[in-house]
Design a protein around this motif. Sequence first.
Motif, PDB file in Angstrom:
ATOM      1  N   TYR A 136      28.979  -0.737  19.519  1.00 28.24           N
ATOM      2  CA  TYR A 136      30.175  -0.354  20.283  1.00 28.24           C
ATOM      3  C   TYR A 136      29.897  -0.400  21.785  1.00 28.24           C
ATOM      4  N   ASN A 137      28.792   0.208  22.205  1.00 29.02           N
ATOM      5  CA  ASN A 137      28.476   0.263  23.633  1.00 29.02           C
ATOM      6  C   ASN A 137      28.062  -1.096  24.182  1.00 29.02           C
ATOM      7  N   LEU A 138      27.402  -1.921  23.357  1.00 30.24           N
ATOM      8  CA  LEU A 138      27.033  -3.255  23.814  1.00 30.24           C
ATOM      9  C   LEU A 138      28.280  -4.117  24.007  1.00 30.24           C
ATOM     10  N   ASP A 139      29.223  -4.041  23.074  1.00 27.86           N
ATOM     11  CA  ASP A 139      30.474  -4.797  23.222  1.00 27.86           C
ATOM     12  C   ASP A 139      31.193  -4.388  24.507  1.00 27.86           C
ATOM     13  N   ARG A 140      31.202  -3.099  24.764  1.00 25.16           N
ATOM     14  CA  ARG A 140      31.880  -2.581  25.961  1.00 25.16           C
ATOM     15  C   ARG A 140      31.248  -3.123  27.244  1.00 25.16           C
ATOM     16  N   ARG A 141      29.941  -3.271  27.256  1.00 23.68           N
ATOM     17  CA  ARG A 141      29.245  -3.748  28.455  1.00 23.68           C
ATOM     18  C   ARG A 141      29.301  -5.269  28.590  1.00 23.68           C
ATOM     19  N   LEU A 142      29.318  -5.968  27.455  1.00 26.40           N
ATOM     20  CA  LEU A 142      29.350  -7.433  27.512  1.00 26.40           C
ATOM     21  C   LEU A 142      30.657  -7.952  28.104  1.00 26.40           C
ATOM     22  N   VAL A 143      31.730  -7.183  27.964  1.00 27.54           N
ATOM     23  CA  VAL A 143      33.018  -7.595  28.515  1.00 27.54           C
ATOM     24  C   VAL A 143      32.927  -7.797  30.023  1.00 27.54           C
ATOM     25  N   ASN A 144      32.149  -6.953  30.688  1.00 27.00           N
ATOM     26  CA  ASN A 144      32.041  -7.006  32.146  1.00 27.00           C
ATOM     27  C   ASN A 144      31.038  -8.046  32.642  1.00 27.00           C
ATOM     28  N   LEU A 145      30.308  -8.706  31.727  1.00 28.29           N
ATOM     29  CA  LEU A 145      29.266  -9.648  32.139  1.00 28.29           C
ATOM     30  C   LEU A 145      29.703 -11.108  32.038  1.00 28.29           C
ATOM     31  N   ASN A 146      30.884 -11.339  31.447  1.00 28.62           N
ATOM     32  CA  ASN A 146      31.372 -12.715  31.280  1.00 28.62           C
ATOM     33  C   ASN A 146      30.329 -13.604  30.592  1.00 28.62           C
ATOM     34  N   VAL A 147      29.903 -13.194  29.431  1.00 22.32           N
ATOM     35  CA  VAL A 147      28.859 -13.902  28.691  1.00 22.32           C
ATOM     36  C   VAL A 147      29.444 -15.160  28.040  1.00 22.32           C
ATOM     37  N   PRO A 148      28.813 -16.326  28.215  1.00 20.09           N
ATOM     38  CA  PRO A 148      29.299 -17.555  27.564  1.00 20.09           C
ATOM     39  C   PRO A 148      29.309 -17.417  26.045  1.00 20.09           C
ATOM     40  N   PRO A 149      30.228 -18.125  25.380  1.00 14.63           N
ATOM     41  CA  PRO A 149      30.345 -18.015  23.909  1.00 14.63           C
ATOM     42  C   PRO A 149      29.050 -18.334  23.162  1.00 14.63           C
ATOM     43  N   GLN A 150      28.295 -19.350  23.616  1.00 14.30           N
ATOM     44  CA  GLN A 150      27.068 -19.704  22.904  1.00 14.30           C
ATOM     45  C   GLN A 150      26.020 -18.600  23.000  1.00 14.30           C
ATOM     46  N   VAL A 151      25.979 -17.915  24.134  1.00 16.90           N
ATOM     47  CA  VAL A 151      25.046 -16.789  24.292  1.00 16.90           C
ATOM     48  C   VAL A 151      25.500 -15.613  23.439  1.00 16.90           C
ATOM     49  N   GLN A 152      26.809 -15.389  23.385  1.00 14.82           N
ATOM     50  CA  GLN A 152      27.340 -14.328  22.530  1.00 14.82           C
ATOM     51  C   GLN A 152      26.999 -14.583  21.070  1.00 14.82           C
ATOM     52  N   SER A 153      27.015 -15.854  20.668  1.00 13.83           N
ATOM     53  CA  SER A 153      26.685 -16.208  19.282  1.00 13.83           C
ATOM     54  C   SER A 153      25.225 -15.871  18.972  1.00 13.83           C
ATOM     55  N   ILE A 154      24.328 -16.129  19.924  1.00 17.25           N
ATOM     56  CA  ILE A 154      22.911 -15.799  19.737  1.00 17.25           C
ATOM     57  C   ILE A 154      22.719 -14.285  19.688  1.00 17.25           C
ATOM     58  N   LEU A 155      23.412 -13.572  20.577  1.00 19.52           N
ATOM     59  CA  LEU A 155      23.296 -12.108  20.611  1.00 19.52           C
ATOM     60  C   LEU A 155      23.826 -11.464  19.331  1.00 19.52           C
ATOM     61  N   ALA A 156      24.837 -12.091  18.731  1.00 23.69           N
ATOM     62  CA  ALA A 156      25.398 -11.546  17.488  1.00 23.69           C
ATOM     63  C   ALA A 156      24.347 -11.480  16.387  1.00 23.69           C
ATOM     64  N   LYS A 157      23.457 -12.485  16.374  1.00 27.07           N
ATOM     65  CA  LYS A 157      22.385 -12.498  15.371  1.00 27.07           C
ATOM     66  C   LYS A 157      21.255 -11.534  15.733  1.00 27.07           C
ATOM     67  N   GLU A 158      21.126 -11.221  17.027  1.00 29.66           N
ATOM     68  CA  GLU A 158      20.037 -10.362  17.489  1.00 29.66           C
ATOM     69  C   GLU A 158      20.388  -8.876  17.470  1.00 29.66           C
ATOM     70  N   ARG A 159      21.647  -8.543  17.286  1.00 27.40           N
ATOM     71  CA  ARG A 159      22.061  -7.137  17.329  1.00 27.40           C
ATOM     72  C   ARG A 159      21.316  -6.274  16.309  1.00 27.40           C
ATOM     73  N   ILE A 160      20.973  -6.877  15.188  1.00 26.29           N
ATOM     74  CA  ILE A 160      20.299  -6.145  14.116  1.00 26.29           C
ATOM     75  C   ILE A 160      18.947  -5.603  14.573  1.00 26.29           C
ATOM     76  N   ASN A 161      18.421  -6.163  15.673  1.00 26.86           N
ATOM     77  CA  ASN A 161      17.119  -5.725  16.198  1.00 26.86           C
ATOM     78  C   ASN A 161      17.239  -4.610  17.225  1.00 26.86           C
ATOM     79  N   LEU A 162      18.474  -4.201  17.533  1.00 26.72           N
ATOM     80  CA  LEU A 162      18.732  -3.103  18.477  1.00 26.72           C
ATOM     81  C   LEU A 162      18.021  -3.349  19.805  1.00 26.72           C
ATOM     82  N   ALA A 163      17.199  -2.403  20.269  1.00 27.49           N
ATOM     83  CA  ALA A 163      16.545  -2.546  21.577  1.00 27.49           C
ATOM     84  C   ALA A 163      15.554  -3.701  21.603  1.00 27.49           C
ATOM     85  N   GLY A 164      15.158  -4.190  20.438  1.00 25.11           N
ATOM     86  CA  GLY A 164      14.237  -5.317  20.364  1.00 25.11           C
ATOM     87  C   GLY A 164      14.931  -6.664  20.350  1.00 25.11           C
ATOM     88  N   ALA A 165      16.236  -6.691  20.619  1.00 25.38           N
ATOM     89  CA  ALA A 165      16.987  -7.952  20.618  1.00 25.38           C
ATOM     90  C   ALA A 165      16.434  -8.898  21.677  1.00 25.38           C
TER      91      ALA A 165
END
Length: 525
Positions: free
Chosen positions: A441-470
């Motif tokens: 929830y908090n990561l989604d809220r912060r990513l909105v303000n960073l204008n993250v490209p879609p391809q980077v968002q796709s990579i981050l979606a797979k890394e979320r499961i690692n939490l702080a180790g993403a």
Amino acid sequence: MSNIVKQPCDAGVIHAKPCSTSCSRITERWVLVATILGSSMAMIDGTVVNVALPILQEAMNASSIQVQWVVESYALFLAALILVGGSLADRFGRRLIFACGIALFACASGWCALSSDINQLIIARGFQGIGGALLVPGSLAIISASFSENERGKAIGTWSGFTAITSALGPVLGGWFIENLSWRWIFFINVPIAIAVISILFRYVPESRDREFTRLDYWGAMLVTLGLGTTVFGLIESSNLGLFNPLVIACLLFGILILGAFIFVEANIYSPMMPLSLFKSRTFSGANLLTLLLYSALGGVFYFVPFNLIQVQGYSPTAAGAVFLPFILIMFSMSRWSGSLVNRYGAKLPLMVGPLIAAVGFMLFAIPGINVNYWTTFFPAILVLGLGMTISVAPLTTTVMGAVKQRQAGIASGINNAVSRTAGLLAIAIFNIFVFNAFNYNLDRRLVNLNVPPQVQSILAKERINLAGAKIPDNISDKLKDGLEQAIALSYVDSFRLIMFIAAALALASAGVALLTINERQKPL
């Protein structure tokens, strides 16, 4: 459930059993050496592995759910089988079962050290838990069988003192191994210790067993292990699959049904591992509910703090291992004082005040952000939490032992010990659900303000499961990389704070349980 703080009723197990062998002074010394080293293996392993988890996650390319299983597979078998371990020792011989536990623990440690992937490590940790369930109650039972009533108090003091020292130094030494050699050495170190303990056992320690032993509760052991395991599996996998996934719901329902069957069996079997008649005492039931709540809160802190320190704050493993030294030193240096509180005020008042102070400590853990000074943030929290737990542990043991008749003291203390370990097992599984949801929830809220490209968002979606180790992609601008790193760190801190507030609420609830249920005037049932 961490071993930095001793489980309640450890000393109660020793006091509950009579001396059954006559030992010379030299033999008594070797008994202490063997039991201290054996107990320390299990205690150190629990604390060191927590420190190693962030490193294991990166080294084995594991998700946060997989490293969670590294802790939970061990805790599951230890919590479910610790009562069976004590019963086996009474029937087949305390020295024999203790030695079997040491041998199994050492073999499993070697397997952990040689594991080539995270799944092997998880399985090996499960076997370590079985070994721990045999050796933990065995060490206490051997002391009770080897020392006369007059000498037992001194033996308890020696055992408690040295195991406290090893618990304090273990995480620091383990952190040094991780930092300078390899995480594998935190498991390898158990092998030579085990060889030394087994050699001492069969050369110097006499065998002892309970002549009045009754039948083993195989059904109870099987049902509680399967029930807890299925429930914990459902809770852990809900972080990945979602709480309303059919597999998760099926596991949770099946686990609850099996645990219900366990209660039914314990109520109707001739010789149950957990006699339900003990819970007719309101004080005994209240003390165990207090244990469940307070040790659930404590288990959350000891699991999540190393991730915060290493992955967010940038601590080295050695420094992270040393963070809880003040906690252990407070518990050790003030243990005699906390015991005197029971004599002066009774057990009820300390069992209310201790958890209240612990709740303040948990809330102090919620203050630090990122890049903070240890001495002004984490250090005060650890001091306050240590004081609260110090005030709580001795009165809790006294309450549990005083709520039952003397002949039931051994099983009562064993049940309370198992409850404390089950608390940590369930807490880590449940708390992680809150962590994953708060982090996302908090990561989604912060990513909105960073204008993250879609391809980077796709990579981050797979890394979320690692939490702080993403892991963040390398082929992005330094500005975006810095922004993503800060967003991930702050999102984890937000989820960490939520867990600390939940832990504080559990501690407050445990103080309320003490107020409503602890009755020192109630006669043992």
